[in-house]
Motif scaffolding. Sequence first.
Motif, PDB file in Angstrom:
ATOM      1  N   ILE A 126       9.478 -35.637 -84.243  1.00  7.19           N
ATOM      2  CA  ILE A 126      10.821 -35.747 -83.662  1.00  7.19           C
ATOM      3  C   ILE A 126      11.264 -37.208 -83.599  1.00  7.19           C
ATOM      4  CG2 ILE A 126      12.138 -35.421 -81.514  1.00  7.19           C
ATOM      5  CD1 ILE A 126      10.450 -32.837 -81.110  1.00  7.19           C
ATOM      6  N   LEU A 127      10.370 -38.096 -83.177  1.00  6.38           N
ATOM      7  CA  LEU A 127      10.697 -39.518 -83.071  1.00  6.38           C
ATOM      8  C   LEU A 127      11.037 -40.114 -84.446  1.00  6.38           C
ATOM      9  CD1 LEU A 127      10.886 -42.060 -81.282  1.00  6.38           C
ATOM     10  CD2 LEU A 127       8.467 -42.438 -81.776  1.00  6.38           C
ATOM     11  N   VAL A 128      10.217 -39.852 -85.435  1.00  9.69           N
ATOM     12  CA  VAL A 128      10.447 -40.381 -86.785  1.00  9.69           C
ATOM     13  C   VAL A 128      11.739 -39.780 -87.343  1.00  9.69           C
ATOM     14  CG1 VAL A 128       9.570 -40.354 -89.164  1.00  9.69           C
ATOM     15  CG2 VAL A 128       8.036 -40.896 -87.265  1.00  9.69           C
ATOM     16  N   GLY A 129      11.964 -38.508 -87.134  1.00  8.78           N
ATOM     17  CA  GLY A 129      13.202 -37.885 -87.616  1.00  8.78           C
ATOM     18  C   GLY A 129      14.432 -38.495 -86.956  1.00  8.78           C
ATOM     19  N   GLY A 130      14.344 -38.725 -85.640  1.00  3.31           N
ATOM     20  CA  GLY A 130      15.469 -39.342 -84.927  1.00  3.31           C
ATOM     21  C   GLY A 130      15.751 -40.745 -85.419  1.00  3.31           C
ATOM     22  N   LEU A 131      14.685 -41.533 -85.624  1.00  2.37           N
ATOM     23  CA  LEU A 131      14.865 -42.892 -86.151  1.00  2.37           C
ATOM     24  C   LEU A 131      15.445 -42.847 -87.558  1.00  2.37           C
ATOM     25  CD1 LEU A 131      11.619 -44.653 -84.871  1.00  2.37           C
ATOM     26  CD2 LEU A 131      13.965 -45.023 -84.085  1.00  2.37           C
ATOM     27  N   GLY A 132      15.041 -41.888 -88.345  1.00  4.30           N
ATOM     28  CA  GLY A 132      15.583 -41.737 -89.704  1.00  4.30           C
ATOM     29  C   GLY A 132      17.068 -41.423 -89.677  1.00  4.30           C
ATOM     30  N   VAL A 133      17.476 -40.555 -88.777  1.00  4.52           N
ATOM     31  CA  VAL A 133      18.893 -40.213 -88.650  1.00  4.52           C
ATOM     32  C   VAL A 133      19.683 -41.443 -88.211  1.00  4.52           C
ATOM     33  CG1 VAL A 133      20.551 -38.854 -87.285  1.00  4.52           C
ATOM     34  CG2 VAL A 133      18.536 -37.751 -88.249  1.00  4.52           C
ATOM     35  N   LEU A 134      19.162 -42.203 -87.236  1.00  8.44           N
ATOM     36  CA  LEU A 134      19.849 -43.423 -86.790  1.00  8.44           C
ATOM     37  C   LEU A 134      19.980 -44.435 -87.931  1.00  8.44           C
ATOM     38  CD1 LEU A 134      18.370 -43.971 -83.221  1.00  8.44           C
ATOM     39  CD2 LEU A 134      20.703 -43.295 -83.806  1.00  8.44           C
ATOM     40  N   TYR A 135      18.961 -44.591 -88.745  1.00  9.16           N
ATOM     41  CA  TYR A 135      19.000 -45.511 -89.890  1.00  9.16           C
ATOM     42  C   TYR A 135      20.071 -45.079 -90.876  1.00  9.16           C
ATOM     43  CZ  TYR A 135      17.490 -48.099 -93.998  1.00  9.16           C
ATOM     44  OH  TYR A 135      17.470 -48.912 -95.105  1.00  9.16           O
ATOM     45  N   LEU A 136      20.121 -43.790 -91.168  1.00  4.62           N
ATOM     46  CA  LEU A 136      21.124 -43.284 -92.112  1.00  4.62           C
ATOM     47  C   LEU A 136      22.537 -43.469 -91.565  1.00  4.62           C
ATOM     48  CD1 LEU A 136      19.412 -40.017 -93.423  1.00  4.62           C
ATOM     49  CD2 LEU A 136      19.756 -42.179 -94.643  1.00  4.62           C
ATOM     50  N   VAL A 137      22.727 -43.247 -90.271  1.00  2.00           N
ATOM     51  CA  VAL A 137      24.056 -43.445 -89.672  1.00  2.00           C
ATOM     52  C   VAL A 137      24.437 -44.916 -89.758  1.00  2.00           C
ATOM     53  CG1 VAL A 137      25.330 -43.399 -87.465  1.00  2.00           C
ATOM     54  CG2 VAL A 137      23.947 -41.429 -88.168  1.00  2.00           C
ATOM     55  N   SER A 138      23.480 -45.792 -89.503  1.00  2.00           N
ATOM     56  CA  SER A 138      23.743 -47.232 -89.588  1.00  2.00           C
ATOM     57  C   SER A 138      24.119 -47.620 -91.005  1.00  2.00           C
ATOM     58  CB  SER A 138      22.506 -48.006 -89.129  1.00  2.00           C
ATOM     59  OG  SER A 138      22.644 -49.365 -89.385  1.00  2.00           O
ATOM     60  N   LYS A 139      23.379 -47.164 -92.000  1.00  2.63           N
ATOM     61  CA  LYS A 139      23.683 -47.478 -93.417  1.00  2.63           C
ATOM     62  C   LYS A 139      25.038 -46.899 -93.807  1.00  2.63           C
ATOM     63  CE  LYS A 139      20.374 -49.911 -94.907  1.00  2.63           C
ATOM     64  NZ  LYS A 139      20.617 -51.287 -95.283  1.00  2.63           N
ATOM     65  N   ALA A 140      25.342 -45.722 -93.326  1.00  2.81           N
ATOM     66  CA  ALA A 140      26.635 -45.110 -93.636  1.00  2.81           C
ATOM     67  C   ALA A 140      27.748 -45.942 -93.032  1.00  2.81           C
ATOM     68  CB  ALA A 140      26.685 -43.671 -93.140  1.00  2.81           C
ATOM     69  N   GLY A 141      27.555 -46.459 -91.852  1.00  2.00           N
ATOM     70  CA  GLY A 141      28.570 -47.314 -91.212  1.00  2.00           C
ATOM     71  C   GLY A 141      28.762 -48.602 -91.972  1.00  2.00           C
ATOM     72  N   ASP A 142      27.665 -49.177 -92.485  1.00  3.56           N
ATOM     73  CA  ASP A 142      27.773 -50.401 -93.286  1.00  3.56           C
ATOM     74  C   ASP A 142      28.559 -50.140 -94.570  1.00  3.56           C
ATOM     75  OD1 ASP A 142      26.328 -51.806 -91.420  1.00  3.56           O
ATOM     76  OD2 ASP A 142      24.424 -51.748 -92.552  1.00  3.56           O
ATOM     77  N   LEU A 143      28.262 -49.037 -95.205  1.00  3.81           N
ATOM     78  CA  LEU A 143      28.976 -48.694 -96.444  1.00  3.81           C
ATOM     79  C   LEU A 143      30.455 -48.446 -96.170  1.00  3.81           C
ATOM     80  CD1 LEU A 143      26.401 -46.357 -98.230  1.00  3.81           C
ATOM     81  CD2 LEU A 143      27.102 -48.652 -98.911  1.00  3.81           C
ATOM     82  N   MET A 144      30.735 -47.805 -95.067  1.00  2.60           N
ATOM     83  CA  MET A 144      32.133 -47.531 -94.745  1.00  2.60           C
ATOM     84  C   MET A 144      32.876 -48.828 -94.365  1.00  2.60           C
ATOM     85  SD  MET A 144      31.915 -43.994 -92.693  1.00  2.60           S
ATOM     86  CE  MET A 144      33.499 -43.313 -93.045  1.00  2.60           C
ATOM     87  N   GLY A 145      32.150 -49.773 -93.738  1.00  2.18           N
ATOM     88  CA  GLY A 145      32.745 -51.047 -93.377  1.00  2.18           C
ATOM     89  C   GLY A 145      33.071 -51.881 -94.591  1.00  2.18           C
ATOM     90  N   LYS A 146      32.258 -51.798 -95.605  1.00  2.43           N
ATOM     91  CA  LYS A 146      32.502 -52.550 -96.833  1.00  2.43           C
ATOM     92  C   LYS A 146      33.645 -51.909 -97.634  1.00  2.43           C
ATOM     93  CE  LYS A 146      27.877 -54.330 -97.508  1.00  2.43           C
ATOM     94  NZ  LYS A 146      26.699 -54.348 -98.343  1.00  2.43           N
ATOM     95  N   GLY A 147      33.767 -50.621 -97.535  1.00  2.00           N
ATOM     96  CA  GLY A 147      34.785 -49.924 -98.301  1.00  2.00           C
ATOM     97  C   GLY A 147      36.161 -50.090 -97.722  1.00  2.00           C
ATOM     98  N   PHE A 148      36.312 -50.406 -96.491  1.00  2.00           N
ATOM     99  CA  PHE A 148      37.652 -50.514 -95.906  1.00  2.00           C
ATOM    100  C   PHE A 148      38.052 -51.905 -95.748  1.00  2.00           C
ATOM    101  CE2 PHE A 148      36.446 -46.263 -94.359  1.00  2.00           C
ATOM    102  CZ  PHE A 148      37.472 -45.545 -94.900  1.00  2.00           C
TER     103      PHE A 148
END
Length: 148
Positions: A126-148
């Motif tokens: 559960i901990l590793v899965g949660g950290l993985g989801v947080l990492y993906l959300v962070s990367k998605a936010g970075d990509l969205m920040g660069k795109g706008f």
Amino acid sequence: MAQSLYEVHTLKGGQWVIDSTYPDRESSIEVAKQLHGEKRFDGVKVIRDTFDPKTGDGKEIVVYDTSKAPREKSAAPPPAAAKAAEAAAAVAATGSAPSRPAGKPRKGRNQDVSVAVKAILWLTVILVGGLGVLYLVSKAGDLMGKGF
């Protein structure tokens, strides 16, 4: 003069019953051995019953016995119940529960360890899965920040 009689007793279902009687020891023991060989009884024994008519006294002596300690099956409590009763008596007498003998693990210890290991593994997943989801959300936010 005392009179002797040999009784052949059989044990079945927790009760002794007189099977037959004989005037001599040899024939009574021979019959007892035959009955024991048939495996129909839990035990067989021969008792010499001596009676003195002058004094009115009787005496019984076991001369042959195939049974182990003759006990009634329903009278003996199961071992777990006997141990529980002993533990309850010890608590009542001392006011505290008796400790386990040293070096003797309690029952179910392996099961307790197994449950603990499974719990730790699930929590890790559960901990590793949660950290993985947080990492993906962070990367998605970075990509969205660069795109706008």
